[in-house]
Design an enzyme around this catalytic site. Structure first.
Site, PDB file in Angstrom:
ATOM      1  N   GLY B  21       9.619  -4.708   1.927  1.00 55.35           N
ATOM      2  CA  GLY B  21       9.039  -6.201   2.331  1.00 55.35           C
ATOM      3  C   GLY B  21      10.810  -6.788   3.488  1.00 55.35           C
ATOM      4  O   GLY B  21      11.757  -5.802   3.393  1.00 55.35           O
ATOM      5  N   CYS B  22      10.155  -7.524   3.839  1.00 61.71           N
ATOM      6  CA  CYS B  22      11.564  -7.847   5.234  1.00 61.71           C
ATOM      7  C   CYS B  22      11.650  -9.106   4.955  1.00 61.71           C
ATOM      8  O   CYS B  22      10.641  -9.709   5.839  1.00 61.71           O
ATOM      9  CB  CYS B  22      12.180  -6.835   6.492  1.00 61.71           C
ATOM     10  SG  CYS B  22      11.598  -5.524   5.485  1.00 61.71           S
TER      11      CYS B  22
END
Lengths: 501, 426
Positions: B21-22
């Site tokens: 995720g980011c």
């Protein structure tokens, strides 16, 4: 000569339930059941039973069941009862053993050793009931790159002919002659409704089916039956049949008794003559000859239709497929060794060819290594049994699948492997009018439509689970597959990781 | 380090595929005026919780105006040998104008960083003309070679007048480590990563770059293997197994080699649904059908929000179903993009026209001068390097030689010579 052959099946009748209505007798073209008026009882000729289960299904009181003949062998793994029975048959007749439908031997079925992925946490699965879930596929050659005018939204590159499938399934080649007109009509009607295609096989296109031409693949095989310019232009795609998975390396033989007036007209051969398809095409003795035939056909349809080439999956399939693409095939069709047939020598069916899963993986990889994968579409056939097999085939690299046994089973086929006798009680693999009329094309089409629609729903569910909403993104997506119970070599050829990796 | 099995070291990214995720953020000045890295640091730092300290980085455009004609290679080295081997390789294939260690500053949380250098170089003119490739293709293939072959070396960026600064750590720490506040750029992008596993090395951090492209991405694409196997047909090597890598290659293939505008490349990757195409008027439908058809394997599926940086500007893209957040806002000549609106407002409180990017609709911000130039250009794409570099053809396969005669004739040396040929097929 004393006949050593034992019955294969035993017909069980519960006398308590039987009302002696005679449906079983009328149902059976093999004359298994006969009502003995004097004794007021049914005589059963077990030897004639092929286990097509027509009588079992038709019996209104459920009084009938078929079981295996109870005779045991001597316990040997070598000289099984079946092996000895085959010898008994050949010593009796001196003939080649003949059979029908696909290879029943317990070879590995790789579909059942492949498992699919699903999204958890890091990306969401997609609900096909809420979001678009696209299963549309195009078959045919593609240019490697497209020249366009971006401002005017115009394509500058000429697009080669392609066919559009709304579902990634087509019905494989079955000729009129090997199956009844009603069976073919059922498939044609279903193909039209489903937005897909049926395949004429090498029996020509009956005039009643010409109105389904937009959903027909017209086949050109070694016998060239029914082939003329009109035929070639009547379908949506032309398919050159080089080989068939059930009988690689050999031709076909439709006996004269099946060549009635209609079959004769459609095949363009005299009534009552045997229709013999030679083993090779006598104008194709090498790859450069294939190129000539492909382009003859393209000329004949003025380059308006894609030309497919179908081969049986054999040992060197990857190199052959690569050559076919270089020879100009727009669609490569691979038929695996479990594929069905109306008639084939038993030894050929059971011992020649390779599994479609391995052939598909090898061909897809080779075409990519040669950077020619996008030049042609890849269609696979040979025991696609369910939607899961379709999803796995596409993930291994197929654009679409061909399927015949499944739709036939939908029409009533019970895989009794006796198509060659011409006495199909379900009205499918027969030309006898009293049998073919048992198959109502409207009802038959509806059953096939139901089947394929159900499969397509399942394909969409599985795609959604993987977080994929267009089948384009499933094609060749081998990361979505994991193997179970496969060795390193098998995993390597399939190009998939083992479960847990 | 606690481990149940002492002999089993967790694999590095590249050997395995690691979902992440980011947080992403991008700031651009359309006028081309340059700004230091303070704002992008502040913006990405605000989204601290969207990353987990296992990867952060920045891409900056316009930072090396004095060398803008040369490729600027940022290369990370694990050890002295890696640098020696790489520099010898660069020496053989490029003319290097200048090389230096990238200035860094000790940061408490950044432990054991690699040795990071930058080189300003151009292709060796003779080797370039002998290769039959253009400058970009030549450079790209050599970057692939270094990343794939030289142990302990990784080219973090290789474009002109731009650079990537990335590593294992929280993005704000990585930013301080590289002293990005000291650089002046007209376009900044930033990435904070939440990998589910330890990537194990710095090269795997984002942005991912290739030539002038840089990509930061939030999501996990489910079409990965389809896309990977498609680009690998055209000599791209997906060594990292990351989405960002394959998305970058898709842009390179479609925009640089097939000559589409970036917007069209993005449109191809997030093509309209068939039911939309079916409702279009026939000529437009034929256009979209042809694109989907030919570029079927370039379609991206699964959640993604992407910021693509290039010498033209910035492109933002969301997946067709809009499964990831991405906000945009404007103020004068400035454009701000970020995973969260707060990360925009923290650097520009009076931001205007804030909205979210639509799914499947590319959002393009071009430098004013680029936009003016593009308006004059033809709207038809021109292919470049469509034919892939020639397969290396030998005289006789080594395998066909008996072991003895191979020793006698120095068969191994012959192999080494092919490898040196620079075609990277060894």
């Amino acid at each position: 000569m004393l006949d050593y052959l034992l019955p294969r099946y035993k017909v069980l009748r519960e006398d308590d339930l039987c009302v002696k209505c005679g449906v079983c007798e009328r149902s059976c073209a093999n004359d298994v059941h006969t009502l003995d008026e004097e004794m007021d009882a049914f005589l059963i000729d077990h030897k004639k039973c092929v286990n097509c289960q027509r009588c079992v299904v038709m019996c209104p009181t459920g009084a009938l069941a078929i079981t295996n003949w109870p005779q045991v062998g001597n316990g040997s793994n070598n000289w099984t009862l079946a092996a000895m029975q085959e010898i008994a048959k050949q010593s009796q007749t001196g003939g080649v053993l003949l059979t029908s439908m696909g290879n029943p031997k317990p070879f590995p079925i790789y579909w059942d050793h492949l498992l699919l992925n699903a999204s958890q946490v890091t990306n969401p699965s997609i609900d096909p009931l809420r979001e678009p879930m696209e299963t549309r596929v195009f078959l045919g050659a593609r240019p490697e790159a497209l020249k366009v005018n971006e401002r005017e939204h115009l394509v500058k590159t000429p697009m080669p002919p392609q066919i559009k499938l709304d579902v990634p399934v087509m019905f494989s080649a079955m000729s009129f002659g090997s199956i009844s007109l009603n069976a073919q009509k059922s498939l044609a009607m279903a193909a039209q409704e489903l937005g897909t295609y049926f395949n004429t096989g090498e029996g020509g296109l009956h005039k009643d089916l010409e109105r389904f031409g937009a959903h027909a693949v017209v086949q050109v095989a070694s016998g060239r039956f029914g082939v003329d310019t009109h035929y070639l232009n009547a379908g949506a795609m032309i398919e050159i049949k080089i080989g068939q998975g059930a009988k690689p390396g050999i031709g076909g033989h439709l006996p004269g008794e099946k060549i009635n007036a209609e079959v004769s007209r459609t095949r363009m051969i005299p009534e009552g003559t045997d229709a013999i398809s030679p083993a090779p095409h006598h104008d194709i003795y090498s790859i450069e000859d294939l190129r000539q035939l492909i382009f003859s056909l393209k000329e004949a349809c003025r380059y308006q239709k894609p030309v497919a080439v179908k081969i049986a999956a054999v040992h060197n399939v990857a190199a052959i497929a690569s050559g076919m693409v270089r020879a100009g095939a727009d669609v490569v069709v691979l038929d695996g060794f479990r594929g069905g047939t109306g008639a084939a020598p038993t030894r050929i069916r059971d011992n020649v060819g390779i599994p479609i899963e391995l052939a598909l993986a090898a061909v897809d990889r080779r075409l990519r290594e040669e950077s020619i994968r996008s030049q042609a579409s890849l269609v696979v056939a040979g025991t696609i049994r369910s939607s899961a097999d379709i999803v796995k085939a596409v993930a291994l690299g197929a654009d679409a699948v061909y399927c015949a046994s499944g739709p036939l089973i939908a029409l009533g086929c019970h895989q009794c492997q006796d198509c060659a006798s011409g006495k199909c009680n379900w009205g499918i693999a027969t030309q006898r009018p009293e049998l073919t009329k048992r198959l109502n094309p409207e009802i038959g089409a509806q059953r096939v439509i139901n089947l394929v629609k159900a499969w397509n729903h399942e394909v969409q569910e599985m795609m959604g689970g993987m977080g994929i909403n267009a089948i384009d993104s499933l094609k060749g997506n081998r990361l979505m597959l994991r193997g179970v119970g496969l060795n390193e070599k098998e995993l390597d050829i399939l190009g998939v990781k083992h479960a847990g990796e | 380090m606690p481990r149940c099995d002492a002999t089993h070291t967790p694999p590095r990214e590249g050997a395995v595929r690691i979902p992440s995720g980011c947080a992403i953020s991008g700031i651009m000045d359309k006028s081309g005026a340059r700004h230091d890295g303070t704002d992008i640091l502040k913006s990405i730092a605000l989204m601290h919780d969207r990353s987990n300290g296992l990867g952060g980085g920045f891409a900056a455009y316009g930072i090396y105006p004095e060398y803008k004609e040369l490729y600027a290679f940022h290369i990370m080295y694990e050890n002295q040998e890696a640098r020696k081997a790489t520099e010898a390789y660069l020496d053989a294939h490029f003319m290097c104008e200048k090389q230096e260690r990238i200035p860094t500053e000790p940061v408490r949380s950044i432990v054991n960083p690699p040795d990071i250098w930058r080189y300003f170089l151009g292709p060796h003119p003779v080797k370039l003309s002998m290769s039959g490739q253009d400058e970009a293709e030549y450079t790209m293939l050599h970057v692939f070679h270094i990343n794939a072959v030289i142990p302990g070396a990784f080219v973090a960026s290789s474009g002109k007048n731009m650079g990537a600064f990335k590593g294992v750590g929280y993005p704000e720490d990585i930013g301080s480590f590289y002293r990005i506040a000291d650089y002046q750029a007209w376009l900044w992008t930033a990435h904070g990563r939440f990998p589910t596993n330890t990537p194990g090395w710095w090269g795997g951090a984002h942005p991912f770059t290739l030539l002038n492209w840089s990509v930061v991405h939030n999501g996990e694409i489910s079409s990965y293997d389809t896309n990977r196997r498609y680009v690998e047909q055209y000599d791209y090597e997906c060594t990292l197994q990351t989405d960002t890598e394959v998305i970058t290659y898709l842009f390179d293939l479609l925009a640089r080699r097939h000559g589409f505008s970036q917007e069209m490349a993005a449109h191809i990757m997030t093509a309209p649904a068939w039911d939309k195409i079916d409702a279009m008027e026939p000529s437009r439908a034929a256009f979209e059908t042809a694109l989907r058809n030919v570029y079927s394997s370039a379609l991206i599926n699964g959640p993604m929000s992407v910021l693509l940086g290039s010498d033209e500007g910035l492109l933002a893209l969301n997946d067709r179903l809009k499964l990831r957040a991405l906000m945009v806002g404007e103020k004068g000549s400035m454009v701000y993009l970020a995973s969260e609106q707060a990360a925009i407002e923290v650097v520009c409180p009076d931001i205007e026209n804030v909205r979210s990017i639509d799914g499947g609709v590319p959002f393009v911000v071009q430098l004013d001068e680029v936009a003016a130039r593009k308006a004059q250009e033809s709207a038809e794409n021109t292919f470049c390097d469509l034919c892939r570099p020639a397969q290396l053809v030998g005289v006789v396969p080594q395998a066909s030689k008996k072991a003895e005669s191979m020793r006698a004739t120095g068969g191994q040396r012959a192999d080494a010579k092919w490898a040196e040929g620079g075609q990277n097929h060894a």
